[in-house]
Motif scaffolding. Sequence first.
Motif, short mmCIF file in Angstrom:
data_model
loop_
_atom_site.label_atom_id
_atom_site.label_comp_id
_atom_site.label_asym_id
_atom_site.label_seq_id
_atom_site.Cartn_x
_atom_site.Cartn_y
_atom_site.Cartn_z
N LEU A 106 10.22 -0.07 -3.48
CA LEU A 106 9.36 -0.98 -2.72
C LEU A 106 8.91 -2.16 -3.58
O LEU A 106 8.87 -3.31 -3.12
CB LEU A 106 8.15 -0.22 -2.20
N LEU A 107 8.56 -1.89 -4.83
CA LEU A 107 8.10 -2.96 -5.71
C LEU A 107 9.21 -3.96 -6.01
O LEU A 107 8.98 -5.16 -6.09
CB LEU A 107 7.55 -2.37 -7.02
N ASP A 108 10.44 -3.46 -6.19
CA ASP A 108 11.57 -4.37 -6.44
C ASP A 108 11.77 -5.31 -5.26
O ASP A 108 12.00 -6.52 -5.44
CB ASP A 108 12.85 -3.56 -6.69
N HIS A 119 2.96 5.88 -3.28
CA HIS A 119 4.04 6.55 -4.00
C HIS A 119 3.73 6.59 -5.50
O HIS A 119 3.99 7.60 -6.17
CB HIS A 119 5.36 5.83 -3.76
N TYR A 120 3.19 5.49 -6.03
CA TYR A 120 2.87 5.43 -7.45
C TYR A 120 1.85 6.50 -7.82
O TYR A 120 2.01 7.23 -8.81
CB TYR A 120 2.33 4.03 -7.78
N ARG A 121 0.80 6.63 -7.01
CA ARG A 121 -0.24 7.61 -7.32
C ARG A 121 0.25 9.05 -7.11
O ARG A 121 -0.29 9.98 -7.70
CB ARG A 121 -1.47 7.33 -6.47
N ALA A 122 1.29 9.20 -6.28
CA ALA A 122 1.88 10.52 -6.07
C ALA A 122 2.97 10.82 -7.10
O ALA A 122 3.66 11.85 -6.99
CB ALA A 122 2.43 10.63 -4.66
N ARG A 123 3.18 9.90 -8.09
CA ARG A 123 4.18 10.03 -9.15
C ARG A 123 5.61 10.00 -8.58
O ARG A 123 6.54 10.54 -9.17
CB ARG A 123 3.97 11.31 -9.96
N GLU A 124 5.74 9.38 -7.43
CA GLU A 124 7.07 9.22 -6.84
C GLU A 124 7.61 7.87 -7.30
O GLU A 124 7.57 6.87 -6.60
CB GLU A 124 6.94 9.30 -5.31
N HIS A 128 0.82 -1.21 0.00
CA HIS A 128 0.00 0.00 0.00
C HIS A 128 0.85 1.26 0.00
O HIS A 128 0.47 2.29 -0.58
CB HIS A 128 -0.96 -0.01 1.20
N ALA A 129 2.02 1.17 0.64
CA ALA A 129 2.94 2.31 0.58
C ALA A 129 3.43 2.52 -0.86
O ALA A 129 3.51 3.66 -1.35
CB ALA A 129 4.12 2.08 1.53
N ALA A 130 3.77 1.42 -1.54
CA ALA A 130 4.21 1.53 -2.94
C ALA A 130 3.10 2.10 -3.81
O ALA A 130 3.36 2.92 -4.70
CB ALA A 130 4.63 0.14 -3.45
#
Length: 747
Positions: free
Chosen positions: A705-707, A693-698, A688-690
Amino acid sequence: MSRRPRAHREPVAFVMKRSGARWAAGLAILLALAGHALSRYDIRFVDTLDAMIYDAKVRLFMPRVTDQRIAILDIDEKSLAELGRWPWDRARMAELVNALFGRERIAVLGFDMVFAEPDASSGLAVLDELARGALANDADYRHALAQLAPRLDYDQRFADALAGHPVVLGYYFSNQDASSGAIPAPLMSASAFGTHPFTLFDWTSYGGNLPALQKAARRAGCFNPVIDFDGSVRRVPLVTAYRDGVFGALSLEVIRALYGDATITPLFDDPADPAAPLSGLALATPRGVRVIPVDANGAALVPYRGVAGSFPYYSIADVLARRIPAGALAGKIVLVGTTAPGLMDQRTAPVGEVYPGVEVNANLVSGMLDDAIRFQPPFAATLQALALLLAGLAMIFLWPWRLPARATLFTAILLGAIVAADLLAFARPGWSIPVASLLLAVLALYVLNMSYGYFVEARAKRHFAALFGQYVPPELVEEMSRHPEDYSMAGRRAELTVLFCDVLGFTAIAETLEPEALARLMNEYLGTMTKVIRAHRGTLDKYIGDAIMGFWGAPVDDPDHARHALAAALGMRAALVELNRTLTAHGWPTLWVGIGINTGPMTVGDMGSSVRKAYTVMGDAVNVAARLEGLTRRFDIDIIVGEATREQAPDVVFREIDRVRVKGRAAPIAVFEPQSSRQNTDELARWHAALSHYRAREWDEAQALLDALATQYPERQLYALYRKRIDALRGVELPEDWDCVSAFDTK
């Protein structure tokens, strides 16, 4: 003499008043079934039950032993792969015939097929056209063609191979098209039946073989079966009528050829009675006259030896290549047929839903050789009606219905006696007597008398069982029947939860299985999944091929419909694990499913047309659930639920997957995956943290995190999917109002 006291006359009046309606109903049942037994009219249900009983007896008494006297030459996939697609050229068929009678020394050859079209594969017609045209004056060409023509006339080569051998070609009769080809001379004239009733199947046209082939072979037999109302083949006409002649079936002609073209004479139940029905065919053989029993239509019951494969099969490719054991076919009756997909002459039979047509004829030949053809005697209808009336009247007026235990015992003994007598008659002397009317009469009278009060008093419960029993679990029907005024099948608007479940990759699975195996697999799967749905108070809507649709909250209100639907989905996931163990034990492929669940307002009720209706749900929320099921393939997740479902199940842990815009709907929705209690909470938190970040374009933070998640959980394709999205979005200038919504424009 004094009058009998009134008290002694009252019981009779009381019994008449109490039992009159019951007696009238019993007599109505009895008379209706007696009319059917005497063929005054047909009752399809009784016919269906008779067919089921007959099929069960066939399966019970079939010998299940391979008949080595008869061999089937199979145009199978192996033959098509080696020899090319069907039809093969007649030169190859001539080679086959010569090999069978020369090298293999077979007794009789029968073709369960028609050679209706000329064979132009050699190109002889083109060469002849050149000889008449451009090369008409070329003497060398014409001389060479004259030398070559006999070798290229494949039809003539085939005819030459047939001539002089006991060969039986196949043909068929029809009542639709104009006649084509040639058929043999009649087996006998219609006058052979004299003044007796002439009830053979009658036809107006035929589809025969090329005249040259028919002339060379001389013999041929028709292969028209009797297709019963349920599509099954239980009888085959051994003799059939066309114009003024009577013609024989392929199986009968094979037997005649075996005995040197033995003569056939019709036999009647009572030769001295001009109205006596046809009861058999007398076959004159070197060992004496053999009687083949047939019914009034000249048809014989097929004496099935067992399931498909009750005769030795040989691939034609193996025969031509000399790969069969020496002497394997010597002295045998050989039938040529096909089991190759696309060419399959398949039938439905009492011993199998998919049964080779050529084996139907093989069973008839085998039965005639063994005098093992069962038959329905001419007195069968009278016997059935008489037994029906005697047993029925005894049950109506003499049975001790006031003593339920004794009445039940007497009924059980009567049923047992009927079944035992029927089995004994079927085994010896081979009579097939319909007993469904008799069994139904006994059972119907028992039910009528033992539960008359129940049927009157429990009308509401039966009404709801009829309306909703096929959709909802029995316990819900029981609950509904307590307050029938609160329920209706009329359409209404309600908030419900709907579930769609579909097998992933079903088309590929279906292509790897035979039809019978596929049907068994699907029955296992659908039965298992349906039990889970009903165990969680779900209403089964329908099966859509391999897909299942169910819903919660109707017809019985269920405040926890979303939670029950989620519990069912998780239960289906667990049940699939056990089911796959069973499928693997059968050698079948394992199954994986995608499940979509959504909650929302929808219309529920009995919908359809005057032809067919169903209790179902409709609406936007239903369409969204179907789209969510489709998304399971995109995200490689087996269960996906909508946002409304998630909100109504706060005690369930969910993983948010994405915000999506599905086909046919403009507004985006968030989609979630329900988690089991064993789910790693740390993994969920990092995911959920990843996602945040994804939705914040970070991108970098999300990628890191995904790696890590992908390394630790390589089996989860969701992480790899988002990594690909980030790779695609890096360097792309996104609009300020980018909503992170994924659009899916397919179902």
